[in-house]
Write a protein that holds these residues in place. Sequence first.
Motif: not given
Length: 282
Positions: A188, A190, A193, A195-196, A199-200, A219
């Motif tokens: 990722s 990201e 975030d 939370d994102l 979700a991934q 992460q």
Amino acid sequence: MKVDPCLFYVPASRVDTLLKNVPRDSIALVLDLEDSVPKDAKPTAREQLGTVDLTGTGLTGVSMRINSVETPDGLLDIQTILALGGRIGGLPLQTVLVPKVAAGRDVAIYRSLLSRLDEPPEICSFIETLDAVENAFDIAAASEGLCFGQADLVAEMWAQDEAYLAHARSRMCVAASRYGLPVIDTNSFELWDMDLVRAQCEASKQCGFTGKAAIHPKQVDTIVETFSVPAAELDEYRQTIKDYEADERGFAVSKDRVLAPPFVLRARRMLALHDGIARPIR
């Protein structure tokens, strides 16, 4: 190939300075010689592999992503691994991650080149080209693991077709399960975030991925929490097998479960995967 919930990537050119930030638990350390290392820095990165000390990380071995052998850098990466005798920083090189694989024959080339080592590393192949998606089963049959490279795959497309990407992810996960392999989702980008990121991770797990790559320490915890398999779940698989073998009828229905051959097969395959002895479906 061992099932690790998280593959943590560190640029080989900066491993000495980033070492203090490398997570210690539930990760496979991947020293990256490919995308995270600029072309001009690749010679220096290869030199550092011979001087870095990884014995203080608590890891039992390392993985490495090399450049494609279709490039001069890829051939130099292989030569470096051979010159170091398959040991990096005092640890055995357990897995080599190979990019831009198009078919199983490509994996055979890497295996042949690394066969000179006393203990050749396992090979984890990237599914990150259009050809690789089409040949996912052929590649899986020749590999010990699969990784998804979404950014490179999208680079071959005119647009980020979500339907096709879903097809690619599903196809490689099914190919991995067909041959009993761990399958690692793309990293990722990201970094803030979580939370994102969670979700991934959840979406990847539902697709059939057994882990995910990480490029930042932030992460790691989220990835590990999502993909780690609790000991209780493995114990439940063992109990399913034990109860089935003890039941003369070969089929039983109770209040909370059905005991039948398909569920026992799944239990056996999940235990084999996490014990590192998975085999293709017969």
